[in-house]
Design a protein around this motif. Structure first.
Motif, PDB file in Angstrom:
ATOM      1  N   GLY A  92       0.618  -1.303  -0.207  1.00  0.00           N
ATOM      2  CA  GLY A  92      -0.074   0.225   0.187  1.00  0.00           C
ATOM      3  C   GLY A  92       0.984   1.047   0.150  1.00  0.00           C
ATOM      4  N   ASP A  93       2.068   1.389   0.505  1.00  0.00           N
ATOM      5  CA  ASP A  93       2.930   2.961   0.653  1.00  0.00           C
ATOM      6  C   ASP A  93       3.556   2.694  -0.784  1.00  0.00           C
ATOM      7  OD1 ASP A  93       2.522   2.518   2.849  1.00  0.00           O
ATOM      8  OD2 ASP A  93       5.296   1.421   3.564  1.00  0.00           O
ATOM      9  N   THR A  94       3.664   4.032  -1.019  1.00  0.00           N
ATOM     10  CA  THR A  94       3.650   4.958  -2.294  1.00  0.00           C
ATOM     11  C   THR A  94       5.537   5.111  -2.941  1.00  0.00           C
ATOM     12  OG1 THR A  94       1.826   6.011  -2.479  1.00  0.00           O
ATOM     13  CG2 THR A  94       3.999   6.848  -3.920  1.00  0.00           C
ATOM     14  N   VAL A  95       6.047   4.492  -3.614  1.00  0.00           N
ATOM     15  CA  VAL A  95       7.825   4.204  -3.349  1.00  0.00           C
ATOM     16  C   VAL A  95       7.884   4.765  -5.012  1.00  0.00           C
ATOM     17  CG1 VAL A  95       8.254   2.669  -2.141  1.00  0.00           C
ATOM     18  CG2 VAL A  95       7.552   1.363  -4.679  1.00  0.00           C
ATOM     19  N   ARG A  96       9.311   5.192  -5.096  1.00  0.00           N
ATOM     20  CA  ARG A  96       9.873   5.812  -6.219  1.00  0.00           C
ATOM     21  C   ARG A  96      10.979   5.096  -6.533  1.00  0.00           C
ATOM     22  NH1 ARG A  96       9.653  10.560  -8.728  1.00  0.00           N
ATOM     23  NH2 ARG A  96       9.125  11.629  -6.607  1.00  0.00           N
ATOM     24  N   ILE A  97      10.861   4.375  -7.963  1.00  0.00           N
ATOM     25  CA  ILE A  97      11.261   3.428  -8.320  1.00  0.00           C
ATOM     26  C   ILE A  97      12.294   4.157  -9.597  1.00  0.00           C
ATOM     27  CG2 ILE A  97      11.586   0.959  -9.620  1.00  0.00           C
ATOM     28  CD1 ILE A  97      10.371   1.020  -6.530  1.00  0.00           C
ATOM     29  N   ASP A  98      13.600   4.102  -9.606  1.00  0.00           N
ATOM     30  CA  ASP A  98      14.207   4.621 -10.745  1.00  0.00           C
ATOM     31  C   ASP A  98      14.641   3.485 -11.629  1.00  0.00           C
ATOM     32  OD1 ASP A  98      16.654   5.978 -12.131  1.00  0.00           O
ATOM     33  OD2 ASP A  98      18.112   4.868 -11.002  1.00  0.00           O
ATOM     34  N   PRO A  99      13.954   3.927 -12.802  1.00  0.00           N
ATOM     35  CA  PRO A  99      14.069   2.924 -13.368  1.00  0.00           C
ATOM     36  C   PRO A  99      15.596   2.216 -14.055  1.00  0.00           C
ATOM     37  CG  PRO A  99      14.032   5.610 -14.594  1.00  0.00           C
ATOM     38  CD  PRO A  99      14.244   5.269 -13.451  1.00  0.00           C
ATOM     39  N   GLY A 100      16.362   2.630 -13.168  1.00  0.00           N
ATOM     40  CA  GLY A 100      18.088   1.690 -13.820  1.00  0.00           C
ATOM     41  C   GLY A 100      17.469   0.398 -12.903  1.00  0.00           C
ATOM     42  N   THR A 101      17.439   1.084 -11.609  1.00  0.00           N
ATOM     43  CA  THR A 101      17.426   0.173 -10.584  1.00  0.00           C
ATOM     44  C   THR A 101      16.962  -1.790 -10.609  1.00  0.00           C
ATOM     45  OG1 THR A 101      16.228   1.402  -9.333  1.00  0.00           O
ATOM     46  CG2 THR A 101      15.934  -0.963  -7.749  1.00  0.00           C
ATOM     47  N   PRO A 102      18.023  -2.451 -10.713  1.00  0.00           N
ATOM     48  CA  PRO A 102      17.843  -3.748 -10.967  1.00  0.00           C
ATOM     49  C   PRO A 102      16.659  -4.269 -10.800  1.00  0.00           C
ATOM     50  CG  PRO A 102      19.455  -3.293 -10.014  1.00  0.00           C
ATOM     51  CD  PRO A 102      19.411  -2.364  -9.714  1.00  0.00           C
ATOM     52  N   ARG A 103      16.249  -4.742 -11.585  1.00  0.00           N
ATOM     53  CA  ARG A 103      14.751  -6.118 -11.107  1.00  0.00           C
ATOM     54  C   ARG A 103      15.324  -7.222 -11.697  1.00  0.00           C
ATOM     55  NH1 ARG A 103      12.761  -1.426 -14.866  1.00  0.00           N
ATOM     56  NH2 ARG A 103      12.447  -0.381 -14.240  1.00  0.00           N
ATOM     57  N   ILE A 104      14.070  -8.194 -10.630  1.00  0.00           N
ATOM     58  CA  ILE A 104      14.265  -9.309 -11.244  1.00  0.00           C
ATOM     59  C   ILE A 104      12.893  -9.929 -12.089  1.00  0.00           C
ATOM     60  CG2 ILE A 104      13.477 -12.041 -10.090  1.00  0.00           C
ATOM     61  CD1 ILE A 104      14.707 -10.199  -7.330  1.00  0.00           C
ATOM     62  N   SER A 105      13.399 -10.537 -12.576  1.00  0.00           N
ATOM     63  CA  SER A 105      12.382 -11.472 -13.878  1.00  0.00           C
ATOM     64  C   SER A 105      12.451 -12.441 -14.143  1.00  0.00           C
ATOM     65  CB  SER A 105      13.280 -11.085 -15.439  1.00  0.00           C
ATOM     66  OG  SER A 105      11.989 -11.136 -16.158  1.00  0.00           O
ATOM     67  N   ASN A 106      11.294 -13.206 -14.281  1.00  0.00           N
ATOM     68  CA  ASN A 106      11.144 -14.048 -14.281  1.00  0.00           C
ATOM     69  C   ASN A 106       9.679 -14.692 -15.434  1.00  0.00           C
ATOM     70  OD1 ASN A 106      11.352 -15.018 -11.491  1.00  0.00           O
ATOM     71  ND2 ASN A 106       9.457 -13.994 -11.020  1.00  0.00           N
ATOM     72  N   SER A 107      10.607 -14.336 -16.957  1.00  0.00           N
ATOM     73  CA  SER A 107       9.949 -14.151 -18.039  1.00  0.00           C
ATOM     74  C   SER A 107      10.761 -15.261 -18.801  1.00  0.00           C
ATOM     75  CB  SER A 107      10.308 -12.978 -18.320  1.00  0.00           C
ATOM     76  OG  SER A 107      11.257 -12.571 -18.821  1.00  0.00           O
ATOM     77  N   LYS A 108      11.833 -16.111 -18.087  1.00  0.00           N
ATOM     78  CA  LYS A 108      12.236 -16.243 -18.678  1.00  0.00           C
ATOM     79  C   LYS A 108      12.993 -18.089 -18.513  1.00  0.00           C
ATOM     80  CE  LYS A 108      15.250 -13.758 -21.954  1.00  0.00           C
ATOM     81  NZ  LYS A 108      16.129 -13.073 -22.490  1.00  0.00           N
ATOM     82  N   LEU A 109      12.489 -18.837 -18.790  1.00  0.00           N
ATOM     83  CA  LEU A 109      12.937 -20.321 -17.960  1.00  0.00           C
ATOM     84  C   LEU A 109      13.817 -21.343 -18.461  1.00  0.00           C
ATOM     85  CD1 LEU A 109      11.154 -23.042 -16.559  1.00  0.00           C
ATOM     86  CD2 LEU A 109      10.405 -23.862 -18.356  1.00  0.00           C
TER      87      LEU A 109
END
Length: 58
Positions: free
Chosen positions: A37-54
């Motif tokens: 529920g919190d509002t956060v600011r995310i920098d577009p360069g922040t590393p992300r975890i991706s589960n899009s590939k098996l």
């Protein structure tokens, strides 16, 4: 970009933005007291975890 935390677990935080995009980021890239529920600011360069590939490890 500013988004709202919609779900979280031990390692990931799922953030939804006004444009309808939802991403998951590493929980350790956010303040330790962040909660659903919190509002956060995310920098577009922040590393992300991706589960899009098996990945087949065998």
């Amino acid at each position: 970009m500013v988004g709202r935390i919609i779900d979280m677990n031990n390692t990931e935080v799922f953030v939804s933005f006004e444009n309808g995009v939802t991403i998951d980021v590493n929980k350790f890239n956010l303040p330790s007291n962040a909660k659903i529920g919190d509002t956060v600011r995310i920098d577009p360069g922040t590393p992300r975890i991706s589960n899009s590939k098996l990945v087949d490890f065998f």
